[in-house]
Design a protein around this motif. Structure first.
Motif, PDB file in Angstrom:
ATOM      1  N   PRO A 335       2.508  37.134 -50.105  1.00 18.35           N
ATOM      2  CA  PRO A 335       2.756  38.509 -49.638  1.00 18.35           C
ATOM      3  C   PRO A 335       4.234  38.871 -49.744  1.00 18.35           C
ATOM      4  O   PRO A 335       4.868  39.251 -48.773  1.00 18.35           O
ATOM      5  CB  PRO A 335       2.279  38.460 -48.188  1.00 18.35           C
ATOM      6  CG  PRO A 335       2.563  37.066 -47.756  1.00 18.35           C
ATOM      7  CD  PRO A 335       2.327  36.202 -48.969  1.00 18.35           C
ATOM      8  N   LEU A 336       4.800  38.709 -50.941  1.00 17.40           N
ATOM      9  CA  LEU A 336       6.217  38.969 -51.159  1.00 17.40           C
ATOM     10  C   LEU A 336       6.396  39.908 -52.340  1.00 17.40           C
ATOM     11  O   LEU A 336       5.639  39.857 -53.318  1.00 17.40           O
ATOM     12  CB  LEU A 336       6.973  37.663 -51.427  1.00 17.40           C
ATOM     13  CG  LEU A 336       7.034  36.639 -50.292  1.00 17.40           C
ATOM     14  CD1 LEU A 336       7.626  35.338 -50.818  1.00 17.40           C
ATOM     15  CD2 LEU A 336       7.849  37.175 -49.137  1.00 17.40           C
ATOM     16  N   ILE A 355      10.997  40.343 -50.483  1.00 15.19           N
ATOM     17  CA  ILE A 355      10.737  41.088 -49.252  1.00 15.19           C
ATOM     18  C   ILE A 355       9.290  40.881 -48.832  1.00 15.19           C
ATOM     19  O   ILE A 355       8.368  41.043 -49.641  1.00 15.19           O
ATOM     20  CB  ILE A 355      11.009  42.591 -49.460  1.00 15.19           C
ATOM     21  CG1 ILE A 355      12.464  42.800 -49.880  1.00 15.19           C
ATOM     22  CG2 ILE A 355      10.685  43.380 -48.204  1.00 15.19           C
ATOM     23  CD1 ILE A 355      12.772  44.222 -50.271  1.00 15.19           C
ATOM     24  N   PRO A 356       9.014  40.517 -47.564  1.00 15.52           N
ATOM     25  CA  PRO A 356       7.625  40.414 -47.092  1.00 15.52           C
ATOM     26  C   PRO A 356       6.969  41.783 -47.061  1.00 15.52           C
ATOM     27  O   PRO A 356       7.545  42.751 -46.582  1.00 15.52           O
ATOM     28  CB  PRO A 356       7.773  39.831 -45.679  1.00 15.52           C
ATOM     29  CG  PRO A 356       9.158  40.174 -45.264  1.00 15.52           C
ATOM     30  CD  PRO A 356       9.984  40.188 -46.505  1.00 15.52           C
ATOM     31  N   VAL A 357       5.751  41.857 -47.561  1.00 14.05           N
ATOM     32  CA  VAL A 357       5.074  43.163 -47.656  1.00 14.05           C
ATOM     33  C   VAL A 357       3.678  43.122 -47.046  1.00 14.05           C
ATOM     34  O   VAL A 357       2.849  43.976 -47.335  1.00 14.05           O
ATOM     35  CB  VAL A 357       4.977  43.628 -49.124  1.00 14.05           C
ATOM     36  CG1 VAL A 357       6.344  43.971 -49.664  1.00 14.05           C
ATOM     37  CG2 VAL A 357       4.298  42.572 -49.989  1.00 14.05           C
ATOM     38  N   ALA A 358       3.403  42.132 -46.209  1.00 17.07           N
ATOM     39  CA  ALA A 358       2.074  42.069 -45.602  1.00 17.07           C
ATOM     40  C   ALA A 358       2.181  41.402 -44.243  1.00 17.07           C
ATOM     41  O   ALA A 358       3.117  40.644 -43.968  1.00 17.07           O
ATOM     42  CB  ALA A 358       1.097  41.288 -46.487  1.00 17.07           C
ATOM     43  N   GLY A 359       1.214  41.695 -43.398  1.00 20.63           N
ATOM     44  CA  GLY A 359       1.119  41.005 -42.112  1.00 20.63           C
ATOM     45  C   GLY A 359       2.065  41.557 -41.074  1.00 20.63           C
ATOM     46  O   GLY A 359       2.670  42.622 -41.209  1.00 20.63           O
ATOM     47  N   ALA A 505      15.411  36.818 -47.005  1.00 23.23           N
ATOM     48  CA  ALA A 505      14.937  37.606 -48.139  1.00 23.23           C
ATOM     49  C   ALA A 505      15.962  37.612 -49.271  1.00 23.23           C
ATOM     50  O   ALA A 505      15.611  37.544 -50.450  1.00 23.23           O
ATOM     51  CB  ALA A 505      14.639  39.044 -47.692  1.00 23.23           C
ATOM     52  N   LEU A 506      17.245  37.657 -48.906  1.00 19.70           N
ATOM     53  CA  LEU A 506      18.296  37.683 -49.914  1.00 19.70           C
ATOM     54  C   LEU A 506      18.521  36.323 -50.559  1.00 19.70           C
ATOM     55  O   LEU A 506      18.873  36.235 -51.738  1.00 19.70           O
ATOM     56  CB  LEU A 506      19.610  38.163 -49.277  1.00 19.70           C
ATOM     57  CG  LEU A 506      19.654  39.629 -48.822  1.00 19.70           C
ATOM     58  CD1 LEU A 506      20.906  39.888 -47.999  1.00 19.70           C
ATOM     59  CD2 LEU A 506      19.593  40.561 -50.023  1.00 19.70           C
TER      60      LEU A 506
END
Length: 639
Positions: A335-336, A355-359, A505-506
């Motif tokens: 989920p990234l 970047i996380p995009v879920a949950g 994330a970076l």
């Protein structure tokens, strides 16, 4: 008696007895006797002493008879069965009914010592004790003045301790400090010690304008009241704080000498998830694009247009006149979202992050990711347009930065301060290199820990350096990483989580940042996640500096693996930084002799520390973790 109509005794100000908002009869000498028994519990008040204080100009026999009559009148006027005064032969004691008085409330609050209790006690004491309760004897008046002073001194001490507690991490709510200030100065508006305590507190919290205000108020008050100036002690405190304020007022980073308006385009994300998820991610990209459009030095192509320039592998940037672009691709099986900012003409990648995009993480951090990502892109574009001037400005600055890194490898206080001096030299040579500022902040954090967490000025300075690192380069991980560390020690857990989320994330595979994130997660109660990141950090850095083993041992303590923590501390070249940790671990592992040996070293190093104050140094979010450390210190013989 109806609810809300219970009687109360008000001994501060004009002494009064009330029930249900109405005044009820109570003998004036009765108020004096209640104050006597409440404030004379150690030792208990004798009948003879009470009679002598209340009726000094009568014979002992007449005074004792008056006392018996007073006790009878008190019982008759008090509408509850709970006695106000109890007699044990020749002694008088406060009965359970005395708990229904403001004096009893104040004494209980001072005994508790919690911030809300201290503020309540100060509010009660805004009026003098027994300000008007009828005629009093000279002996009672002398006793009353002494007790008033004693209560006031206790309040001054409690409020000053509260100031220390509120600012011990170098940060404090200005409104809370103002409330304490109001209480202190209401007790005595001309007491110089109160102003000095406030001056120190505002300085520790970095509220330098407030410190100047309070010093100015003190100067005016002393001139008006006594025709004098602040004492040398207070003047020295003021000079030290104002000098610290001036050292933090460094100029902004060099301005970018370019007045063009480059355009940036956000491309349609490449996704592999379900259609619903696709729309959510597209919305996220649109949100970032909308956020970055607020910067005046750039122009953002509307996502409605930039999403349409795809044509297979060929992207026609000429149609939208963009010099920079952001592409994003969902990572298969995770989920990234992998994002990249690149220069259109050269295809040079200027910035990248996952970047996380879920949950749950997305729900918690949606707005944060939008803002921080937008800011990072702006910083990356600025770096590109400087044509690498920052790094090439002075190669000696980078060399000094590397020398500072070498000095920072071992947790030794002299080397730590030497490293900071080297980093300062590097910053003077290359003022736009953000990593230098981050390392300076790190040295302040480590020194704060090694000195027992008792100098909030170190944390405040670390926070200022971290903020400058972020200002210099929002897209670099180092500033966000150290800002997360400082926020953790200042107990700002939300900011800590936000900063580490962005840092990861970076730069998801940087050993140093993984280690600090591991420590932060553990202190916030996510122990398994912390240990997982620690193992990842060790895989990437199998021969690490001492502070890795320090962090790992702290995580093992939280995992209740005391022997493992002891063994890990044994890998350090110098055990001085971890003597507190070793004390607790040996005690909790049952190694009493070793625990007491380390405990003696702790007492020598921190002579004024207690088990409670030592257990408060790590910023545990869970009470159970703090209590475990406290128990270890107590078992080791630290009171």
């Amino acid at each position: 008696m109806q609810a809300g109509a219970e009687p109360r005794l008000e001994l501060f100000g004009i002494a009064t007895a009330r029930a249900g908002g109405a005044t009820i009869y109570f003998p004036q000498k009765g108020f004096q006797l209640i104050a006597l028994v409440l404030l004379s519990q150690r030792p208990a008040l004798s009948r003879q002493a009470a009679a002598s204080l209340l009726w000094e100009n009568t014979s002992d026999q007449d005074a004792l008879r008056n006392l018996r009559q007073l006790l009878l009148r008190i019982r008759r006027s008090w509408p509850l069965p709970e006695a106000l005064v109890e007699s044990d032969g020749t002694l008088l004691e406060a009965g359970p009914g005395c708990s229904r008085s403001d004096l009893a409330d104040l004494l209980e609050c001072l005994e508790g010592g919690r911030p809300a209790d201290v503020m309540k006690a100060a509010e009660i004491a805004r009026r003098p004790l027994l300000h008007d309760c009828g005629s009093v004897s000279e002996e009672f008046a002398a006793w009353l003045n002494a007790e008033r002073q004693t209560l006031q001194d206790r309040l001054f001490s409690a409020l000053s301790a509260l100031l220390l507690e509120q600012t011990r991490f170098g940060v404090a709510d200005a409104v809370a400090l103002r409330a304490i200030e109001d209480c202190l100065l209401a007790l005595d508006p001309a007491r110089e010690q109160s102003y000095r305590a406030l001056l120190e507190a505002y300085g520790r919290a970095g509220h330098f304008d407030e410190a100047r205000r309070i010093y100015g108020r003190l100067t005016q008050t002393l001139e008006a009241e006594y025709g004098s100036k602040p004492s040398n002690e207070t003047a020295l405190v003021a000079r030290r704080i104002f000098a610290a304020a001036s050292t933090e007022k460094e100029g902004p980073p060099p301005a970018i000498e370019d007045h063009g308006y480059p355009r940036i385009a956000f491309l349609l994300p490449t996704l592999t998830s379900d259609p619903g998820g696709d729309r959510l991610v597209e919305t996220l990209i649109q949100e970032i694009a909308n956020d970055i459009s607020r910067f005046r030095t750039f122009r953002v192509v509307a996502p409605h247009s930039s999403f349409q320039v795809h044509a297979g592998q060929d992207i026609d940037f000429g149609r939208i006149k963009a010099q920079y672009a952001v592409s994003s691709t969902q990572i298969p099986g995770a989920p990234l979202l992998s994002c990249r900012l690149f220069h259109v003409a050269s295809r040079e990648i200027l910035w990248a992050a996952e970047i996380p995009v879920a949950g749950e993480k997305l729900a918690l951090a949606f707005r944060m990711i939008s803002y921080q990502t937008a800011s990072s892109m702006v910083a990356a574009i600025e770096r590109s347009r400087l044509n690498e001037k920052r790094r090439q400005q002075d190669p000696h600055g980078y060399l000094r930065y590397l020398e500072g890194q070498v000095a920072l490898k071992n947790c030794d206080l002299p080397k730590l301060r030497r490293a900071r001096a080297v980093f300062r030299d590097a910053a003077n040579m290359d003022p736009r290199f953000c990593a230098i500022r981050a390392r300076i902040a790190q040295t302040y954090c480590l020194e704060w820990l090694m000195l027992g967490g008792n100098d909030p000025d170190l944390l405040r300075r670390a926070k200022a350096e971290a903020a400058q690192a972020i200002e210099l380069d929002t897209g670099a991980v180092s500033g966000h990483w150290i800002n997360g560390v400082v926020s953790l020690y200042q107990r700002d857990f939300d900011q800590c989580e936000e900063s580490f989320m962005l840092a990861e994330a970076l730069s998801p595979y940087n050993a140093d940042f993984l280690l600090q994130h591991a420590d932060a997660l553990t202190l916030m109660g996510e122990i398994d996640a912390g240990w997982e990141r620690f193992e990842q950090a060790i895989l990437l850095n199998p021969l690490p500096p001492d502070h890795y083993w320090w962090a790992g041992a702290s995580i093992l303590l939280s995992r209740r693996d005391y022997q493992g923590a002891i063994d890990m501390c044994g890998r350090m070249e110098n055990d001085e930084p971890v003597i507190r940790l070793l004390t607790a671990c040996h005690a909790l592992a049952g190694n009493v002799e070793a625990a007491r040996s380390y405990g003696r070293r702790v007492k020598e190093t921190y002579p004024d520390a207690t088990a409670a104050s030592l257990a408060d140094i790590p910023p545990y979010k869970r009470v159970v973790d703090r209590e475990q450390l406290y128990a270890g210190f107590r078992l080791a013989g630290i009171s």
